[in-house]
Scaffold this motif. Sequence first.
Motif, short mmCIF file in Angstrom:
data_model
loop_
_atom_site.label_atom_id
_atom_site.label_comp_id
_atom_site.label_asym_id
_atom_site.label_seq_id
_atom_site.Cartn_x
_atom_site.Cartn_y
_atom_site.Cartn_z
N VAL A 80 89.03 28.95 24.92
CA VAL A 80 87.66 28.97 24.35
C VAL A 80 86.64 28.94 25.48
O VAL A 80 85.65 29.69 25.47
N ALA A 81 86.90 28.12 26.48
CA ALA A 81 85.96 28.00 27.61
C ALA A 81 85.83 29.32 28.36
O ALA A 81 84.79 29.58 28.98
N ALA A 82 86.84 30.16 28.27
CA ALA A 82 86.81 31.44 29.02
C ALA A 82 85.96 32.50 28.32
O ALA A 82 85.68 33.56 28.90
N ILE A 83 85.52 32.23 27.10
CA ILE A 83 84.68 33.21 26.38
C ILE A 83 83.30 33.22 27.03
O ILE A 83 82.59 32.21 26.98
N PRO A 84 82.91 34.32 27.66
CA PRO A 84 81.72 34.32 28.53
C PRO A 84 80.40 34.06 27.80
O PRO A 84 79.45 33.54 28.42
N GLN A 85 80.32 34.37 26.51
CA GLN A 85 79.04 34.18 25.80
C GLN A 85 78.79 32.72 25.42
O GLN A 85 77.71 32.38 24.95
N ILE A 86 79.79 31.87 25.59
CA ILE A 86 79.62 30.46 25.19
C ILE A 86 78.87 29.70 26.27
O ILE A 86 79.23 29.74 27.45
N TYR A 87 77.81 29.01 25.84
CA TYR A 87 76.88 28.32 26.74
C TYR A 87 77.28 26.88 26.97
O TYR A 87 77.18 26.35 28.08
N LEU A 122 86.52 23.02 32.54
CA LEU A 122 85.51 24.02 32.17
C LEU A 122 85.12 24.87 33.38
O LEU A 122 84.92 26.09 33.28
N ARG A 123 85.04 24.22 34.55
CA ARG A 123 84.75 24.97 35.78
C ARG A 123 85.88 25.97 36.07
O ARG A 123 85.65 27.14 36.41
N GLU A 124 87.12 25.48 35.88
CA GLU A 124 88.29 26.34 36.14
C GLU A 124 88.26 27.58 35.23
O GLU A 124 88.54 28.69 35.64
N ALA A 125 87.84 27.38 34.02
CA ALA A 125 87.81 28.49 33.05
C ALA A 125 86.80 29.57 33.43
O ALA A 125 86.91 30.71 33.02
N ARG A 126 85.80 29.16 34.20
CA ARG A 126 84.72 30.10 34.54
C ARG A 126 84.79 30.62 35.98
O ARG A 126 83.87 31.26 36.45
N ARG A 127 85.92 30.30 36.68
CA ARG A 127 86.04 30.76 38.08
C ARG A 127 86.12 32.28 38.15
O ARG A 127 86.71 32.89 37.24
#
Length: 243
Positions: free
Chosen positions: A203-210, A238-243
């Motif tokens: 879920v955290a990897a979904i780019p549109q999620i703020y 959450l940081r890892e999901a957005r690397r």
Amino acid sequence: MTELLLGVNIDHIATLRNARGTRYPDPVQAAFVAEQAGADGITVHLREDRRHITDRDVRMLRETLQTRMNLEMAVTEEMLSIACDTVPHFCCLVPEKRQEVTTEGGLDVAGQQEKLNEAVRRLNQAGIQVSLFIDPDQQQIDAAVTAGAPYIELHTGAYAEAEEGPTRDAELERIRQAAEYAASRGLKVNAGHGLTYHNVLPVAAIPQIYELNIGHAIIGQAVFSGLAGAVSEMKALLREARR
Ligand SMILES: CC(=O)[C@@H](O)[C@H](O)COP(=O)(O)O
Ligand SMILES: NCC(=O)COP(=O)(O)O
């Protein structure tokens, strides 16, 4: 990729406190610890039955938070009045039934459009940013846009409760499509409910999620690794999901 924010829901600190009617553990102290450990905001659900968070907690938190308060509440005159008196940064409108153990579904915005339009108008007028807690459903997203809410929070409960495999994958795809559609409609997209250290990454990897609002799992982990550790561990995921 953009940073994914973490809203920590501290309802169940209050559950533990209320279990014996003591003053400890104090949600106000928990909020301070969570913020120091990396929470980008604090979420509290003031329920009609006050089973956990109380009016005193809301007042104290509004005066002491260093980040921002997200007040979850039902769409009732009582709660709208409390919100307009308190003026939290955010109000997230959620469905509520006394007999529920926890939130069971998203708000039916489409089925009560006029009521929600008026509630959002009142909260917006009071200077509060409104989020609508809805299922990942296009009709509900369109209704949220009609209501004038700048944010939605996608209910991730069906995803979280599904067994790993095709069912969970289908629920994740629903969330992914809903986030993409909602962002295309100009909405800021949050998500939450039932997210844990084991299921949060997709879920955290979904780019549109703020922002993700996570509570029960963090408070549960805090029993073993302390609240600061539980929050920083989730923030690291959450940081890892957005690397
Ligand atoms: C709306 C939602 O999913 C949660 O934020 C909500 O607070 C759950 O209610 P409890 O915290 O009472 O379980
Ligand atoms: N809106 C979701 C929330 O604030 C926390 O839900 P949960 O992690 O306690 O299930």
